[in-house]
Design a protein around this motif. Structure first.
Motif, PDB file in Angstrom:
ATOM      1  N   ILE A  12      -3.085   6.994   8.654  1.00 39.61           N
ATOM      2  CA  ILE A  12      -2.042   5.981   8.736  1.00 39.61           C
ATOM      3  C   ILE A  12      -2.381   5.002   9.857  1.00 39.61           C
ATOM      4  O   ILE A  12      -2.500   5.395  11.017  1.00 39.61           O
ATOM      5  CB  ILE A  12      -0.666   6.620   9.000  1.00 39.61           C
TER       6      ILE A  12
ATOM      7  N   GLY B  80      -9.429   2.179   2.369  1.00 41.00           N
ATOM      8  CA  GLY B  80      -8.505   1.167   2.846  1.00 41.00           C
ATOM      9  C   GLY B  80      -9.322  -0.003   3.348  1.00 41.00           C
ATOM     10  O   GLY B  80     -10.560   0.038   3.333  1.00 41.00           O
TER      11      GLY B  80
ATOM     12  N   SER C 159      -4.160   4.224  15.063  1.00 40.50           N
ATOM     13  CA  SER C 159      -3.876   5.071  13.906  1.00 40.50           C
ATOM     14  C   SER C 159      -3.670   6.516  14.343  1.00 40.50           C
ATOM     15  O   SER C 159      -3.745   6.839  15.521  1.00 40.50           O
ATOM     16  CB  SER C 159      -5.047   5.006  12.920  1.00 40.50           C
TER      17      SER C 159
ATOM     18  N   SER D  94      -1.211   2.241  12.273  1.00 37.14           N
ATOM     19  CA  SER D  94       0.065   1.790  12.833  1.00 37.14           C
ATOM     20  C   SER D  94      -0.010   0.348  13.311  1.00 37.14           C
ATOM     21  O   SER D  94       0.999  -0.353  13.320  1.00 37.14           O
ATOM     22  CB  SER D  94       0.513   2.706  13.967  1.00 37.14           C
TER      23      SER D  94
ATOM     24  N   PRO E 246      -3.748  12.598   5.502  1.00 34.48           N
ATOM     25  CA  PRO E 246      -3.624  11.153   5.278  1.00 34.48           C
ATOM     26  C   PRO E 246      -3.825  10.353   6.568  1.00 34.48           C
ATOM     27  O   PRO E 246      -3.355  10.746   7.635  1.00 34.48           O
ATOM     28  CB  PRO E 246      -2.201  10.985   4.752  1.00 34.48           C
TER      29      PRO E 246
ATOM     30  N   THR F 285      -4.356  -2.266   5.254  1.00 33.37           N
ATOM     31  CA  THR F 285      -3.696  -1.321   4.366  1.00 33.37           C
ATOM     32  C   THR F 285      -2.562  -0.648   5.129  1.00 33.37           C
ATOM     33  O   THR F 285      -2.800  -0.028   6.164  1.00 33.37           O
ATOM     34  CB  THR F 285      -4.702  -0.273   3.851  1.00 33.37           C
ATOM     35  N   LYS F 286      -1.355  -0.778   4.602  1.00 30.58           N
ATOM     36  CA  LYS F 286      -0.184  -0.245   5.310  1.00 30.58           C
ATOM     37  C   LYS F 286       0.314   1.089   4.740  1.00 30.58           C
ATOM     38  O   LYS F 286       1.134   1.748   5.347  1.00 30.58           O
ATOM     39  CB  LYS F 286       0.928  -1.283   5.295  1.00 30.58           C
ATOM     40  N   THR F 287      -0.189   1.494   3.604  1.00 32.98           N
ATOM     41  CA  THR F 287       0.205   2.779   3.027  1.00 32.98           C
ATOM     42  C   THR F 287      -0.738   3.871   3.524  1.00 32.98           C
ATOM     43  O   THR F 287      -1.897   3.587   3.865  1.00 32.98           O
ATOM     44  CB  THR F 287       0.149   2.720   1.487  1.00 32.98           C
ATOM     45  N   PRO F 288      -0.295   5.129   3.583  1.00 34.45           N
ATOM     46  CA  PRO F 288      -1.184   6.218   4.007  1.00 34.45           C
ATOM     47  C   PRO F 288      -2.406   6.315   3.083  1.00 34.45           C
ATOM     48  O   PRO F 288      -2.288   6.179   1.867  1.00 34.45           O
ATOM     49  CB  PRO F 288      -0.309   7.466   3.893  1.00 34.45           C
ATOM     50  N   ILE F 289      -3.562   6.529   3.682  1.00 35.27           N
ATOM     51  CA  ILE F 289      -4.814   6.631   2.946  1.00 35.27           C
ATOM     52  C   ILE F 289      -5.174   8.107   2.859  1.00 35.27           C
ATOM     53  O   ILE F 289      -5.455   8.743   3.868  1.00 35.27           O
ATOM     54  CB  ILE F 289      -5.932   5.820   3.631  1.00 35.27           C
ATOM     55  N   LYS F 290      -5.141   8.642   1.645  1.00 35.13           N
ATOM     56  CA  LYS F 290      -5.399  10.062   1.432  1.00 35.13           C
ATOM     57  C   LYS F 290      -6.872  10.396   1.635  1.00 35.13           C
ATOM     58  O   LYS F 290      -7.730   9.516   1.673  1.00 35.13           O
ATOM     59  CB  LYS F 290      -4.968  10.462   0.024  1.00 35.13           C
TER      60      LYS F 290
END
Length: 131
Positions: free
Chosen positions: A61, A87, A109, A63, A59, A77-82
């Motif tokens: 992320i 994002g 990131s 930051s 993922p 995009t603040k959620t983890p991107i799989k």
């Protein structure tokens, strides 16, 4: 001589195993790294959305997303991107000063490229007022 050959085989095997895991870390793949607004009327804020895909296995992320000046506001995009997911980073420029502009935004990131830069550019022209 047998020990030397055995040592070489162990080193070669270790090297092969470690090279298999090179691409497992998160990685950005942007559709565009620079967005050109073209001509923008003075005093009219403009917005660009830069989309990216995580082409790594882990993922991704973000930051922080930090524009270089107060004339640009960033949302991201603040959620983890799989793996394989997308994002975005949305940049809004206030277009107050007349003239050419190029603005840099720094992305921090957990990607293999931990610090990535993207850009917006264009030209702010005077608004034509009718009498």
């Amino acid at each position: 001589m047998k020990k030397l050959i055995l040592l070489f085989a162990v080193v070669l095997g270790f090297t092969a195993l470690t090279s298999m895991n090179v691409d497992t870390e998160p990685q950005f793949k942007f559709e565009k790294e620079t967005y050109d607004f073209g001509k923008v009327k003075q005093g009219t804020p403009v917005t660009a959305t830069l989309k990216f895909t995580n082409v790594g296995d882990k993922p991704l992320i973000l930051s922080a997303v930090e524009p270089t000046c107060g004339c640009t506001v960033a949302e991201f995009t603040k959620t983890p991107i799989k793996k394989g997911a997308t994002g975005s980073i949305t940049l809004t420029y206030n277009a107050a000063a007349i003239g050419q502009f190029t603005k840099e935004t720094t992305i921090r990131s957990n990607a293999t490229e931990a610090i990535k830069k993207v850009y917006i550019k264009g030209e702010v022209v005077a608004s034509v007022t009718s009498k």
